[in-house]
Motif scaffolding. Structure first.
Motif, PDB file in Angstrom:
ATOM      1  N   UNK A  14       0.828  -1.209   0.000  1.00 36.12           N
ATOM      2  CA  UNK A  14       0.000   0.000   0.000  1.00 36.12           C
ATOM      3  C   UNK A  14       0.861   1.257   0.000  1.00 36.12           C
ATOM      4  N   UNK A  15       1.914   1.256   0.810  1.00 35.12           N
ATOM      5  CA  UNK A  15       2.817   2.409   0.853  1.00 35.12           C
ATOM      6  C   UNK A  15       3.544   2.575  -0.480  1.00 35.12           C
ATOM      7  N   UNK A  16       4.042   1.468  -1.052  1.00 31.77           N
ATOM      8  CA  UNK A  16       4.748   1.546  -2.335  1.00 31.77           C
ATOM      9  C   UNK A  16       3.817   2.050  -3.438  1.00 31.77           C
ATOM     10  N   UNK A  17       2.568   1.630  -3.393  1.00 30.69           N
ATOM     11  CA  UNK A  17       1.610   2.027  -4.418  1.00 30.69           C
ATOM     12  C   UNK A  17       1.370   3.539  -4.394  1.00 30.69           C
ATOM     13  N   UNK A  18       1.473   4.141  -3.224  1.00 30.61           N
ATOM     14  CA  UNK A  18       1.123   5.551  -3.063  1.00 30.61           C
ATOM     15  C   UNK A  18       2.267   6.504  -3.382  1.00 30.61           C
ATOM     16  N   UNK A  35       4.927   8.486   0.840  1.00 30.81           N
ATOM     17  CA  UNK A  35       3.674   8.012   1.428  1.00 30.81           C
ATOM     18  C   UNK A  35       3.927   7.306   2.753  1.00 30.81           C
ATOM     19  N   UNK A  36       2.918   7.304   3.616  1.00 27.55           N
ATOM     20  CA  UNK A  36       2.993   6.535   4.860  1.00 27.55           C
ATOM     21  C   UNK A  36       1.595   6.116   5.280  1.00 27.55           C
ATOM     22  N   UNK A  74      -0.033  17.957  -3.305  1.00 29.67           N
ATOM     23  CA  UNK A  74       0.653  18.110  -4.586  1.00 29.67           C
ATOM     24  C   UNK A  74       1.196  16.818  -5.147  1.00 29.67           C
ATOM     25  N   UNK A  75       1.262  15.765  -4.314  1.00 28.64           N
ATOM     26  CA  UNK A  75       1.768  14.472  -4.800  1.00 28.64           C
ATOM     27  C   UNK A  75       0.717  13.813  -5.697  1.00 28.64           C
ATOM     28  N   UNK A  76       1.186  12.963  -6.573  1.00 28.61           N
ATOM     29  CA  UNK A  76       0.274  12.214  -7.427  1.00 28.61           C
ATOM     30  C   UNK A  76      -0.512  11.217  -6.575  1.00 28.61           C
ATOM     31  N   UNK A  77      -1.815  11.144  -6.800  1.00 27.26           N
ATOM     32  CA  UNK A  77      -2.657  10.211  -6.060  1.00 27.26           C
ATOM     33  C   UNK A  77      -3.128   9.116  -7.006  1.00 27.26           C
ATOM     34  N   UNK A 102      -4.750   9.540  -0.021  1.00 28.95           N
ATOM     35  CA  UNK A 102      -5.222  10.929  -0.036  1.00 28.95           C
ATOM     36  C   UNK A 102      -4.090  11.901   0.263  1.00 28.95           C
ATOM     37  N   UNK A 103      -4.178  13.038  -0.396  1.00 25.61           N
ATOM     38  CA  UNK A 103      -3.315  14.139  -0.017  1.00 25.61           C
ATOM     39  C   UNK A 103      -3.819  14.704   1.311  1.00 25.61           C
ATOM     40  N   UNK A 104      -2.898  15.172   2.132  1.00 29.55           N
ATOM     41  CA  UNK A 104      -3.309  15.778   3.392  1.00 29.55           C
ATOM     42  C   UNK A 104      -2.512  17.046   3.648  1.00 29.55           C
ATOM     43  N   UNK A 105      -3.226  18.080   4.024  1.00 29.66           N
ATOM     44  CA  UNK A 105      -2.554  19.343   4.379  1.00 29.66           C
ATOM     45  C   UNK A 105      -1.810  19.205   5.700  1.00 29.66           C
ATOM     46  N   UNK A 106      -2.116  18.124   6.452  1.00 32.97           N
ATOM     47  CA  UNK A 106      -1.463  17.912   7.741  1.00 32.97           C
ATOM     48  C   UNK A 106      -0.184  17.082   7.608  1.00 32.97           C
ATOM     49  N   UNK A 107       0.218  16.763   6.379  1.00 31.72           N
ATOM     50  CA  UNK A 107       1.419  15.947   6.177  1.00 31.72           C
ATOM     51  C   UNK A 107       2.634  16.682   6.705  1.00 31.72           C
ATOM     52  N   UNK A 108       3.425  15.990   7.509  1.00 28.37           N
ATOM     53  CA  UNK A 108       4.673  16.563   8.023  1.00 28.37           C
ATOM     54  C   UNK A 108       5.647  15.424   8.266  1.00 28.37           C
ATOM     55  N   UNK A 109       6.889  15.607   7.891  1.00 31.32           N
ATOM     56  CA  UNK A 109       7.880  14.530   8.005  1.00 31.32           C
ATOM     57  C   UNK A 109       8.041  14.059   9.442  1.00 31.32           C
ATOM     58  N   UNK A 110       7.896  14.953  10.431  1.00 35.36           N
ATOM     59  CA  UNK A 110       8.058  14.574  11.831  1.00 35.36           C
ATOM     60  C   UNK A 110       6.924  13.695  12.346  1.00 35.36           C
ATOM     61  N   UNK A 111       5.845  13.612  11.588  1.00 35.83           N
ATOM     62  CA  UNK A 111       4.717  12.768  12.005  1.00 35.83           C
ATOM     63  C   UNK A 111       4.955  11.292  11.738  1.00 35.83           C
TER      64      UNK A 111
END
Length: 302
Positions: free
Chosen positions: A67-71, A75-76, A103-106, A115-124
């Protein structure tokens, strides 16, 4: 003699037997070699972005890696899927939620919710292993994304009970959520889980009684039993009906025996004792208040 596929197996072994096409190409495997191994039945395609080194049914771990590779590369796993990897048991949704940055391809893929998320952050993201949101982040998001308020309350409660994330960490993470249709409910559930809202639950209960036309009961009535003094949360002494409002701490082992002794003592005194979990007050108030009204009517009210 070393096999040219040894590096492939080494990478895949750490990922439940699944490897992405990007990883394959990085260790020198060509597209033609991938197609040849798939046609020969040695490997199995998983979606469009990964390959399984086994040809049987995919394990859950393989499904999650795929699932992660597909996204995509950033992705996480998020929400309930991330909690599952962290060890959450007896809670699983039909679709695997994967988050990607805005902005990533979905890509669309069966069984996945990418899904794209505005809450995406590397520290998460957890720093090692299967890419996934930290447990407290995942718990908050699983609640916000749940299909119902009942499911939202359930996933938060289970995450705390199973010690996947502490309620304090969840509460801190919740402070980052400024706008969401379910934010207030999640805040209330987290307060309940913190165990410091006994009076809040009783005030909410009294408010519900007034709204439903039920006489307001006496709160925190003192009783004495063989093991000393104890309190009844709410009590209609005229009709002999007691409601105990149970926070999350009532399900913990050290509370169970004391609660049972108190409950039995009141019942032996011929009062009716009903139990109302705080979560029930949040997500199933109508059903519980129907029972309360039934108990009061059985004793002569209305």
């Amino acid at each position: 003699m070393p096999s040219p596929h040894d590096p492939v197996r080494e990478v895949a072994q750490a990922q439940g037997g699944v490897i992405s096409r990007i990883q394959l190409y990085a260790v020198g495997v060509t597209r033609a070699e991938v197609r040849a191994n798939v046609r020969a039945g040695r490997w199995r395609r998983v979606g469009s972005q990964s390959v399984s080194m086994t040809t049987g049914s995919l394990t859950r771990t393989q499904q999650l890696w795929a699932a992660v590779f597909e996204a995509g590369p950033r992705a996480f796993l998020d929400g309930a899927a991330a909690l599952e990897v962290a060890g959450l048991q007896r809670y699983q949704t039909d679709r695997i939620r994967v988050s990607v940055p805005r902005g990533a391809r979905v890509r669309r893929a069966r069984g996945l919710d990418i899904r794209q998320t505005r809450r995406w952050h590397a520290d998460d993201v957890v720093g090692s292993g299967l890419p996934r949101a930290r447990p407290e982040v995942a718990a908050v998001r699983a609640a916000l994304w749940a299909q119902s308020d009942r499911q939202a309350a359930l996933v938060l409660t289970m995450a705390v009970q199973q010690e996947i994330a502490s309620v304090e960490a969840i509460a801190l993470e919740l402070l980052r959520i400024l706008r969401d249709k379910r934010r207030i409910l999640v805040q209330q559930v987290v307060l309940d889980l913190m165990g410091g809202v006994r009076s809040l639950g009783e005030l909410d209960f009294a408010r519900e009684c007034r709204r439903r036309g039920i006489p307001e009961p006496t709160r925190q009535v003192v009783r004495r039993g063989r093991h000393g003094r104890y309190y009844l949360d709410v009590y209609w002494d005229e009709w002999g009906v007691v409601v105990e409002i149970d926070g999350i701490h009532h399900s913990w082992a050290e509370q169970i025996v004391g609660d049972a002794l108190r409950h039995n003592h009141v019942t032996l005194g011929h009062d009716i004792v009903l139990r109302l979990p705080l979560l029930g007050l949040r997500v199933a108030a109508d059903e519980f208040f129907e029972q309360i009204c039934e108990a009061l009517r059985s004793r002569g009210w209305a």
